[in-house]
Structures are given as structure tokens and as C-alpha cells.
Design a protein around this motif. Sequence first.
Motif, PDB file in Angstrom:
ATOM      1  N   ALA A 136       0.829  -1.211   0.000  1.00 41.60           N
ATOM      2  CA  ALA A 136       0.000   0.000   0.000  1.00 41.60           C
ATOM      3  C   ALA A 136       0.859   1.256   0.000  1.00 41.60           C
ATOM      4  CB  ALA A 136      -0.923  -0.004   1.214  1.00 41.60           C
ATOM      5  N   SER A 137       2.081   1.148   0.483  1.00 39.04           N
ATOM      6  CA  SER A 137       2.965   2.313   0.592  1.00 39.04           C
ATOM      7  C   SER A 137       3.716   2.620  -0.694  1.00 39.04           C
ATOM      8  CB  SER A 137       3.978   2.084   1.717  1.00 39.04           C
ATOM      9  OG  SER A 137       4.765   0.937   1.452  1.00 39.04           O
ATOM     10  N   SER A 138       3.569   1.777  -1.726  1.00 37.57           N
ATOM     11  CA  SER A 138       4.262   2.060  -2.981  1.00 37.57           C
ATOM     12  C   SER A 138       3.722   3.354  -3.577  1.00 37.57           C
ATOM     13  CB  SER A 138       4.084   0.896  -3.962  1.00 37.57           C
ATOM     14  OG  SER A 138       2.723   0.709  -4.263  1.00 37.57           O
ATOM     15  N   HIS A 139       4.576   4.082  -4.295  1.00 35.63           N
ATOM     16  CA  HIS A 139       4.195   5.396  -4.818  1.00 35.63           C
ATOM     17  C   HIS A 139       3.755   5.308  -6.274  1.00 35.63           C
ATOM     18  CE1 HIS A 139       6.201   8.240  -1.676  1.00 35.63           C
ATOM     19  NE2 HIS A 139       5.532   7.263  -1.125  1.00 35.63           N
ATOM     20  N   VAL A 140       2.837   6.187  -6.669  1.00 40.55           N
ATOM     21  CA  VAL A 140       2.377   6.252  -8.051  1.00 40.55           C
ATOM     22  C   VAL A 140       2.991   7.475  -8.719  1.00 40.55           C
ATOM     23  CG1 VAL A 140       0.223   5.081  -7.511  1.00 40.55           C
ATOM     24  CG2 VAL A 140       0.310   7.576  -7.450  1.00 40.55           C
ATOM     25  N   LYS A 141       2.926   7.500 -10.043  1.00 42.98           N
ATOM     26  CA  LYS A 141       3.480   8.618 -10.820  1.00 42.98           C
ATOM     27  C   LYS A 141       2.572   8.924 -11.989  1.00 42.98           C
ATOM     28  CE  LYS A 141       6.473   5.647 -13.625  1.00 42.98           C
ATOM     29  NZ  LYS A 141       5.781   4.403 -13.209  1.00 42.98           N
ATOM     30  N   THR A 142       2.807  10.038 -12.631  1.00 54.43           N
ATOM     31  CA  THR A 142       2.021  10.425 -13.795  1.00 54.43           C
ATOM     32  C   THR A 142       2.067   9.335 -14.864  1.00 54.43           C
ATOM     33  OG1 THR A 142       2.412  12.779 -13.425  1.00 54.43           O
ATOM     34  CG2 THR A 142       1.799  12.122 -15.647  1.00 54.43           C
ATOM     35  N   GLY A 143       0.897   8.994 -15.396  1.00 48.79           N
ATOM     36  CA  GLY A 143       0.813   7.972 -16.431  1.00 48.79           C
ATOM     37  C   GLY A 143       0.478   6.598 -15.921  1.00 48.79           C
ATOM     38  N   ASP A 144       0.551   6.386 -14.601  1.00 48.81           N
ATOM     39  CA  ASP A 144       0.223   5.075 -14.043  1.00 48.81           C
ATOM     40  C   ASP A 144      -1.261   4.773 -14.220  1.00 48.81           C
ATOM     41  OD1 ASP A 144       2.765   4.442 -13.285  1.00 48.81           O
ATOM     42  OD2 ASP A 144       2.495   4.853 -11.154  1.00 48.81           O
ATOM     43  N   LEU A 145      -1.551   3.502 -14.457  1.00 49.64           N
ATOM     44  CA  LEU A 145      -2.936   3.032 -14.565  1.00 49.64           C
ATOM     45  C   LEU A 145      -3.196   2.064 -13.418  1.00 49.64           C
ATOM     46  CD1 LEU A 145      -5.437   3.201 -16.473  1.00 49.64           C
ATOM     47  CD2 LEU A 145      -4.650   1.034 -17.447  1.00 49.64           C
ATOM     48  N   ILE A 146      -4.137   2.425 -12.557  1.00 50.58           N
ATOM     49  CA  ILE A 146      -4.491   1.605 -11.401  1.00 50.58           C
ATOM     50  C   ILE A 146      -5.783   0.877 -11.715  1.00 50.58           C
ATOM     51  CG2 ILE A 146      -5.004   1.613  -8.927  1.00 50.58           C
ATOM     52  CD1 ILE A 146      -3.607   4.411  -8.852  1.00 50.58           C
ATOM     53  N   ALA A 147      -5.779  -0.431 -11.620  1.00 50.00           N
ATOM     54  CA  ALA A 147      -6.972  -1.230 -11.912  1.00 50.00           C
ATOM     55  C   ALA A 147      -7.355  -2.044 -10.684  1.00 50.00           C
ATOM     56  CB  ALA A 147      -6.709  -2.160 -13.099  1.00 50.00           C
ATOM     57  N   ILE A 148      -8.640  -2.061 -10.387  1.00 51.40           N
ATOM     58  CA  ILE A 148      -9.172  -2.865  -9.286  1.00 51.40           C
ATOM     59  C   ILE A 148     -10.217  -3.805  -9.864  1.00 51.40           C
ATOM     60  CG2 ILE A 148     -10.375  -2.881  -7.072  1.00 51.40           C
ATOM     61  CD1 ILE A 148      -9.294  -0.136  -6.522  1.00 51.40           C
ATOM     62  N   ARG A 149     -10.086  -5.079  -9.579  1.00 49.64           N
ATOM     63  CA  ARG A 149     -10.996  -6.077 -10.118  1.00 49.64           C
ATOM     64  C   ARG A 149     -12.446  -5.719  -9.799  1.00 49.64           C
ATOM     65  NH1 ARG A 149      -8.732 -10.332  -7.972  1.00 49.64           N
ATOM     66  NH2 ARG A 149      -7.397 -10.780  -9.753  1.00 49.64           N
ATOM     67  N   GLY A 150     -13.250  -5.567 -10.852  1.00 47.00           N
ATOM     68  CA  GLY A 150     -14.668  -5.298 -10.679  1.00 47.00           C
ATOM     69  C   GLY A 150     -15.030  -3.849 -10.430  1.00 47.00           C
ATOM     70  N   LYS A 151     -14.035  -2.952 -10.361  1.00 45.53           N
ATOM     71  CA  LYS A 151     -14.322  -1.551 -10.044  1.00 45.53           C
ATOM     72  C   LYS A 151     -13.803  -0.565 -11.078  1.00 45.53           C
ATOM     73  CE  LYS A 151     -14.516  -2.427  -5.074  1.00 45.53           C
ATOM     74  NZ  LYS A 151     -15.986  -2.379  -5.052  1.00 45.53           N
ATOM     75  N   GLY A 152     -13.201  -1.053 -12.140  1.00 49.18           N
ATOM     76  CA  GLY A 152     -12.739  -0.169 -13.194  1.00 49.18           C
ATOM     77  C   GLY A 152     -11.279   0.226 -13.055  1.00 49.18           C
ATOM     78  N   ARG A 153     -10.942   1.332 -13.722  1.00 48.79           N
ATOM     79  CA  ARG A 153      -9.545   1.764 -13.789  1.00 48.79           C
ATOM     80  C   ARG A 153      -9.428   3.238 -13.444  1.00 48.79           C
ATOM     81  NH1 ARG A 153      -8.471  -0.619 -19.845  1.00 48.79           N
ATOM     82  NH2 ARG A 153      -9.289  -2.707 -19.466  1.00 48.79           N
ATOM     83  N   LEU A 154      -8.233   3.595 -13.019  1.00 47.82           N
ATOM     84  CA  LEU A 154      -7.943   4.971 -12.625  1.00 47.82           C
ATOM     85  C   LEU A 154      -6.605   5.359 -13.242  1.00 47.82           C
ATOM     86  CD1 LEU A 154      -8.927   7.311 -10.677  1.00 47.82           C
ATOM     87  CD2 LEU A 154      -7.340   6.338  -9.009  1.00 47.82           C
TER      88      LEU A 154
END
Length: 259
Positions: free
Chosen positions: A220-238
Motif C-alpha cells: 500500500a505504501s508504494s508510490h504512483v506517478k504520472t501515467g500510471d494506470l491503477i486497476a481494481i478487479r470489478g471496479k474499473g480503472r484509474l
Amino acid sequence: MLPREELLKGVENRDTVARVIDQADQAIKTWEVVCTDFLSPPELAEIQRVFSRLTEVHSVAWGGYPQAERQRLAIARADLPLDQSEVAIVALEIAGNFLFDTANHRDFLGAMLGTGIVREKTGDVIVLGERGAQVIVVPELVEFLEMSLQQVRSVPVKTRRIEINELKIREPKKKEMTTVEASLRLDAVASAGFGMSRSKMVDLIDSNDVRVNWKEVTQASSHVKTGDLIAIRGKGRLEVGEIAVTKKDRYRVQLTRYM
């Protein structure tokens, strides 16, 4: 020969990636364009990361339309021209009257697999409500499915080939938003984007339901950056957009949620 074992170090989808590396070797030896089966987004992302380390071959992915989830990869020697037209795919229409017996994505896919074909030979399924669906498949399945796919749920259907430009693609629903966070931790940014509590997001990360750029993330502590795509099963993408630092040393993050 490509350094197969070295390329496979640390990959998640080992069997699929190994098979595609073998196909890349074939493309090098035969001077021909080689097409993979349809790949899921995580498989495709991992293969493209592996191929980014190679100079001997290049590739192009295509699934029939820009937002396609499942795509085939055409692979060729680096010194040969390559474009989307080399990716062999065909569109089919599955037409029937589903007004009184509604069918969903799983129903159409299940009916197709029930004829004896395997998932790797099929791309996206586009459900058209009461009119049926459109599907993308490898060319060699066209005649078989035209003859064999005659019913979905209780509804008789007629299956026929259509042109790719006849696909009825709906633009994905998306929501633009901005959040200000103390850090760029995955749990902080993702919980804001998906509109849920941070503790719930941590639970989803711990249960292996969250991927960043289609790669499983367990911290959970990993960092995100511009351009990253976060996907959650059954909840779509960010999608993580522009990141700016505020006067109070916090992070203003532009987000786009696809639903």
C-alpha cells in the motif's frame, strides 16, 4: 536465439510470456510476421516490458478498436515493416432477439466456449442489449462459429462475419477529478480516485485485487506517478494525470476514472 531464461526472470505470466518469446524467435528465423493468441491486459503489458529490452524484434498490438482489452500481438524482425494491418482479427455478429431473455457478456462468451473453442482465440465481446453481441476472434474460427454457434441462453442466434468498422463501440464512461494528498502512496491516491476509505483500499491491495500498469502490487505504501494506470478487479480503472506540488508541500493529483 533470444535469451529466454534471462527474459523470463521475475515474470508473473511465465507460460504465456515463454510462448511469445518462442514466437519471437520464430519471427527472427523465418523473416515472417508471427501473431500471438489474444492476450489479456496483464499479459500484454508484461510481454511489452520484456520486448522493450530487445533490439532484434518489434511488435504491434491490436484488438479491433483503440479501447480493446484483449489484443493480439504481431511480431517481426526489427528490420521489417510492421503495422496494425498485420494483426489478423475478424469481427462477428451474434444476432438474436434477447428482449425477453437478456444475455450478458458471460452468456455470450460461455456459448462460444461451449462450442469447443478456447478463450485465447477470442478477443473482446461487445454486448448490444436485446439485439445480441459482436465479438472479435482469430480468422480461422469464422466458419466454425458461423455453423456451430446457434443459441445463447434460450435464444436462437445467427452468427455472421462483419467488417471491423461495423463494430458498435461505446466510449468508456469517465470522470475527471483532482485530489490533494500528503503523499503519492498508492492507498492514498487510489482511495480518493475510487471514492472509498483508505482502510478498504488497503484491504483490496492486501487481497491482490489491485494492479498498477497491470502488474500486481502488494504494498500500500508504494508510490504512483504520472501515467500510471491503477486497476481494481470489478471496479474499473484509474489513470494518474498531472502531479503538482502545492505551496504547503502537498501533492495535487489529476485523476481520470474509467467506469
